[in-house]
Scaffold this active site. Structure first.
Site, PDB file in Angstrom:
ATOM      1  N   GLU A 195      75.275  48.147  71.078  1.00  0.00           N
ATOM      2  CA  GLU A 195      75.497  47.947  69.644  1.00  0.00           C
ATOM      3  C   GLU A 195      75.613  49.285  68.901  1.00  0.00           C
ATOM      4  O   GLU A 195      76.412  49.412  67.966  1.00  0.00           O
ATOM      5  CB  GLU A 195      74.360  47.112  69.053  1.00  0.00           C
ATOM      6  CG  GLU A 195      74.219  45.724  69.658  1.00  0.00           C
ATOM      7  CD  GLU A 195      75.469  44.872  69.492  1.00  0.00           C
ATOM      8  OE1 GLU A 195      76.250  45.126  68.555  1.00  0.00           O
ATOM      9  OE2 GLU A 195      75.677  43.959  70.315  1.00  0.00           O
TER      10      GLU A 195
ATOM     11  N   GLU B 202      85.001  45.682  72.951  1.00  0.00           N
ATOM     12  CA  GLU B 202      83.743  45.277  73.587  1.00  0.00           C
ATOM     13  C   GLU B 202      83.565  45.971  74.936  1.00  0.00           C
ATOM     14  O   GLU B 202      82.463  46.410  75.276  1.00  0.00           O
ATOM     15  CB  GLU B 202      83.712  43.756  73.760  1.00  0.00           C
ATOM     16  CG  GLU B 202      83.540  42.980  72.472  1.00  0.00           C
ATOM     17  CD  GLU B 202      82.186  43.190  71.839  1.00  0.00           C
ATOM     18  OE1 GLU B 202      81.221  43.448  72.591  1.00  0.00           O
ATOM     19  OE2 GLU B 202      82.081  43.099  70.609  1.00  0.00           O
TER      20      GLU B 202
ATOM     21  N   HIS C 127      79.137  50.645  69.177  1.00  0.00           N
ATOM     22  CA  HIS C 127      80.074  50.106  68.186  1.00  0.00           C
ATOM     23  C   HIS C 127      80.034  50.934  66.903  1.00  0.00           C
ATOM     24  O   HIS C 127      81.076  51.234  66.303  1.00  0.00           O
ATOM     25  CB  HIS C 127      79.715  48.656  67.869  1.00  0.00           C
ATOM     26  CG  HIS C 127      80.203  47.653  68.875  1.00  0.00           C
ATOM     27  ND1 HIS C 127      81.526  47.534  69.231  1.00  0.00           N
ATOM     28  CD2 HIS C 127      79.540  46.717  69.595  1.00  0.00           C
ATOM     29  CE1 HIS C 127      81.666  46.569  70.123  1.00  0.00           C
ATOM     30  NE2 HIS C 127      80.463  46.060  70.373  1.00  0.00           N
TER      31      HIS C 127
END
Length: 499
Positions: A285, A349, A288
């Site tokens: 995360e 992703e 990202h």
């Protein structure tokens, strides 16, 4: 009427524009300078304010207008000389609270439906205009268009040139991976949007946030701190203050905003088996956020949306009926979604998995636990009875593809971990242990099923019909899997705490 009275009356009448009065009546102003004593005496009645004397032989008179412009007239009277004037215009400034402008991505999201509406109205208007034309005018318009076909070709080529120039001037290199990408919205724009988004999430989850003294919050906070400290060489991590928010909810989810706000649900804490899997998820995360995937995805969506507006206008102009135009618009939206949005989301992703594995390796986590987590999630979805959809219909790669990609990246991540002066890992590979545990569980379940089948056959041969026994709850469809919690350990492993 004396000159002194004329001067005082002039100032009273033209108080709203004292500079204009000075320019129109210079001779009278010279007289006013000599009559400064009378003006100061009538200060209370004419709303004039004296600024006092500059020296013993000088005095000032300031006229204030409604626009905030103050004109100061200072009269100096040297001995035996005519009085000169010095006009000093000053302006008073009033400060108020600073207004925060809306971030550009937020403005685009608000205007996005309006752009589609304008394209629909324009296309529909073109269709109605064409249908209302008589046949002879339609033929004349076709002939006029054909004669100027090269003009339209040139206009299209010019538009294509400017679009290409715009795309080339907005290319950027992503951090860590060095991949060339398109960025229409800058990282600063998304920092502003992230602040607005964080405030909205804090308001939404205000009754579900776990206190910082809770052990679950402390585990997540310590994992984030280790990731941030061990990756200080990345500017996008060292320049952001990281803040942890743990939300009490069953959702298996976690996300990180570009401004460093980490949101993780307790459902995710129950889904991970150990601290190493938690560090990998948080690294994914954080990847990202530091790469700027939100800005990149919004930039591509913005460009595709603007180009698709031309096609949307053509659909509503060509289709003979509104129902066919609505169907064409729906097909266009699905094509854009499956050809651009979802494949690009799966690509981001996969990149976040790669970078997150590197962040976890530098934080001295066991990167071999990354593939195990996605294998656990695959089994968990099967036990819940979640339908398996093709990967091309999803915004995320399938669990199997993620496991295969991470397995290819694990050797490189292990080398990176060894170069960061991390303690040695145990020889037992978590992936091998997981496969052995799953195989043992399936074998036991198969044996129990065979035993139950044999008992049923014996009862049937004896003439007694009994209901078929249920399968073990571990493998029953729709049952809850036995997942290890991150708080099953009393403390963080020494592998992480030592660094």
């Amino acid at each position: 009427m004396t000159m002194e009275q004329i001067c005082i009356r002039l100032v009273k009448v033209d108080m709203l524009s004292p500079v204009r009065a000075l320019n129109r009546f210079p001779s009278v102003i010279r007289c006013c300078a000599s009559a400064r004593t009378d003006l100061m005496r009538t200060n209370s009645s004419s709303s004039l304010k004296s600024r006092g004397s500059v020296t013993a032989a000088a005095s000032s008179l300031c006229l204030r207008s409604r626009s905030g412009l103050n004109t100061c007239i200072t009269a100096f009277r040297p001995p035996a000389e005519r009085v000169p004037l010095i006009i000093q215009p000053t302006r008073e400034f009033h400060t108020s609270g600073r207004l925060r402008a809306l971030p550009a991505p937020l403005i685009w999201m608000v205007l996005k439906p309006l752009q589609k509406l304008i394209a629909i109205i324009l296309g529909r208007s073109i269709r109605k205009w064409w249908l209302a034309l008589p046949p002879n005018k339609k033929q004349l318009f076709r002939e006029w268009t054909w004669r100027r076909r090269w003009h339209f070709v040139g206009a299209g080529a010019g538009l294509l040139f400017f679009v290409s120039l715009f795309l080339l001037t907005h290319l950027d290199e992503s951090p860590v991976t060095g991949r060339t990408r398109l960025l229409v919205f800058s990282r600063e724009n998304f920092m502003e949007l992230a602040q607005v988004t964080a405030e909205a999430y804090m308001e939404e989850f205000k009754d579900s946030l776990i206190a910082p003294s809770d052990p679950r919050h402390q585990v997540v906070e310590q994992a984030v701190r280790i990731l941030a400290e061990r990756n200080q060489d990345i500017a996008e991590i060292s320049s952001v203050p990281w803040t942890v928010h743990v939300v009490d909810g069953p959702t298996i989810n976690a996300f990180v905003l570009p401004n460093g706000n980490v949101f993780i649900f307790t459902g995710m804490l129950e889904a991970v088996a150990d601290i190493h899997q938690l560090v990998f998820i948080l690294g994914h995360e954080m990847a990202h956020a530091l790469i700027g995937h939100a800005a990149e995805q919004a930039s591509l969506s913005h460009v595709v949306e603007l180009l698709s507006l031309i096609l949307l206008t053509a659909i509503w102009a060509i289709c003979p009926r509104d129902s066919l135009a609505v169907l064409g618009q729906w097909i266009q939206g699905k094509l854009v979604q499956f050809l651009f949005d979802r494949p690009f989301s799966r690509k981001l992703e996969a990149e976040a998995d790669q970078v997150g594995l590197q962040l976890a390796a530098k934080a001295c986590a066991d990167v071999r636990a990354g593939p195990v987590f996605w294998q656990q999630m695959e089994i968990y979805d099967q036990l819940r009875g979640e339908p398996t959809i093709p990967e091309w219909l999803s915004t995320h790669p399938s669990h199997q593809n993620r496991v295969r990609q991470l397995d290819r990246l694990v050797p490189e991540a292990l080398e990176l971990r060894a170069s960061c002066d991390c303690p040695a890992l145990p020889k037992a590979d978590p992936r091998v242990i997981f496969h052995q545990a799953v195989k043992l569980l399936l074998d036991n379940a198969k044996k129990q099923e065979n035993i139950a089948q044999e008992k049923k056959n014996e009862k049937e041969r004896a003439g007694v019909i009994l209901p078929f026994p249920q399968s073990p709850p571990v493998l029953t469809q729709g049952s809850q899997p036995q997942r290890g919690g991150v708080l099953a350990t009393s403390a963080l492993p020494q592998t992480l705490l030592s660094k």
